[in-house]
Design an enzyme around this catalytic site. Structure first.
Site, PDB file in Angstrom:
ATOM      1  N   ASP A  57       0.841  -1.195   0.000  1.00 54.66           N
ATOM      2  CA  ASP A  57       0.000   0.000   0.000  1.00 54.66           C
ATOM      3  C   ASP A  57       0.881   1.251   0.000  1.00 54.66           C
ATOM      4  OD1 ASP A  57      -3.232   0.502   0.988  1.00 54.66           O
ATOM      5  OD2 ASP A  57      -1.827   2.186   1.075  1.00 54.66           O
ATOM      6  N   GLY A  97     -15.991   2.401   3.706  1.00 55.21           N
ATOM      7  CA  GLY A  97     -14.751   3.160   3.592  1.00 55.21           C
ATOM      8  C   GLY A  97     -13.932   2.824   2.359  1.00 55.21           C
ATOM      9  N   SER A 105     -12.286   3.362  -1.118  1.00 58.59           N
ATOM     10  CA  SER A 105     -11.920   4.532  -1.924  1.00 58.59           C
ATOM     11  C   SER A 105     -11.448   4.151  -3.316  1.00 58.59           C
ATOM     12  CB  SER A 105     -10.836   5.353  -1.212  1.00 58.59           C
ATOM     13  OG  SER A 105      -9.665   4.588  -1.031  1.00 58.59           O
ATOM     14  N   HIS A 126     -10.308  -5.251  -3.186  1.00 62.97           N
ATOM     15  CA  HIS A 126      -8.959  -5.517  -2.677  1.00 62.97           C
ATOM     16  C   HIS A 126      -9.042  -5.952  -1.227  1.00 62.97           C
ATOM     17  CE1 HIS A 126      -9.968  -1.232  -2.427  1.00 62.97           C
ATOM     18  NE2 HIS A 126      -9.314  -1.197  -1.275  1.00 62.97           N
ATOM     19  N   HIS A 131      -7.076  -5.885   2.207  1.00 63.21           N
ATOM     20  CA  HIS A 131      -5.962  -5.292   2.950  1.00 63.21           C
ATOM     21  C   HIS A 131      -5.383  -6.375   3.859  1.00 63.21           C
ATOM     22  CE1 HIS A 131      -6.883  -0.880   2.355  1.00 63.21           C
ATOM     23  NE2 HIS A 131      -8.084  -1.373   2.102  1.00 63.21           N
TER      24      HIS A 131
HETATM   25  P1  AMP Z   1      -9.798   1.407   0.355  1.00 67.60           P
HETATM   26  O1  AMP Z   1      -9.976   2.700   1.090  1.00 67.60           O
HETATM   27  O2  AMP Z   1     -10.182   0.205   1.143  1.00 67.60           O
HETATM   28  O3  AMP Z   1     -10.455   1.457  -1.009  1.00 67.60           O
HETATM   29  O4  AMP Z   1      -8.241   1.249   0.140  1.00 67.60           O
HETATM   30  C1  AMP Z   1      -7.561   1.743  -0.962  1.00 67.60           C
HETATM   31  C2  AMP Z   1      -6.087   1.674  -0.639  1.00 67.60           C
HETATM   32  O5  AMP Z   1      -5.365   1.801  -1.836  1.00 67.60           O
HETATM   33  C3  AMP Z   1      -5.604   2.766   0.301  1.00 67.60           C
HETATM   34  O6  AMP Z   1      -5.033   2.166   1.458  1.00 67.60           O
HETATM   35  C4  AMP Z   1      -4.563   3.513  -0.528  1.00 67.60           C
HETATM   36  O7  AMP Z   1      -3.466   3.932   0.230  1.00 67.60           O
HETATM   37  C5  AMP Z   1      -4.162   2.461  -1.551  1.00 67.60           C
HETATM   38  N1  AMP Z   1      -3.663   2.940  -2.831  1.00 67.60           N
HETATM   39  C6  AMP Z   1      -4.255   3.836  -3.647  1.00 67.60           C
HETATM   40  N2  AMP Z   1      -3.526   3.987  -4.776  1.00 67.60           N
HETATM   41  C7  AMP Z   1      -2.465   3.144  -4.658  1.00 67.60           C
HETATM   42  C8  AMP Z   1      -1.347   2.827  -5.488  1.00 67.60           C
HETATM   43  N3  AMP Z   1      -1.176   3.418  -6.686  1.00 67.60           N
HETATM   44  N4  AMP Z   1      -0.456   1.923  -5.048  1.00 67.60           N
HETATM   45  C9  AMP Z   1      -0.605   1.338  -3.839  1.00 67.60           C
HETATM   46  N5  AMP Z   1      -1.652   1.577  -3.013  1.00 67.60           N
HETATM   47  C10 AMP Z   1      -2.554   2.480  -3.414  1.00 67.60           C
END
Ligand code: AMP
Length: 115
Positions: free
Chosen positions: A30, A94, A96, A101, A103
């Protein structure tokens, strides 16, 4: 999907620190880690949210993500201490980035309940 950042990472069009890959899933670090180990595991095939995961194909894809997360967790030294797997879903969950994905969070004790 051409405008999906995680599809582009899976395709190798956007750089990411890849830590694992199978035919159906990719694991990468991440960009904004919330724990000493914070890795995202995505299905290679686009699934927008878990709302779309109630299909046989998605069951396999999400299962492959969990399996890869478990393998990566072991390689990252998170056994036997433990870790957390989270799938944020849509607005109240939550989410974004709208490509499913998992985590993988570890390397410190997690609090409960989550925020
Ligand atoms: P969520 O809020 O569950 O959708 O998590 C999205 C995650 O993607 C967040 O923890 C971001 O920090 C991560 N993220 C967004 N863009 C990238 C990227 N280009 N490479 C790695 N992580 C990313």
């Amino acid at each position: 999907m051409a405008d999906c950042i995680f599809c582009r990472i899976a395709a190798g069009d956007i750089p990411a620190t890849i830590v694992g890959r199978t035919e159906d899933a990719v694991a990468f670090r991440d960009l904004n880690p919330q724990a000493p180990v914070h890795i995202l595991v995505i299905p290679t095939r686009h699934i927008t949210t878990m709302f779309d995961a109630d299909t046989d194909l998605a069951e396999v894809a999400v299962g492959q993500c969990i399996r890869l997360a478990v393998q990566v967790a072991k390689r990252e030294g998170l056994e036997p201490g433990g870790y957390r797997l989270v799938i944020n879903t849509a607005k109240d969950g939550g989410q974004s980035v709208f490509h499913v994905h998992v985590h993988l969070l570890g390397g410190r004790a997690m609090a409960w309940p989550p925020g």
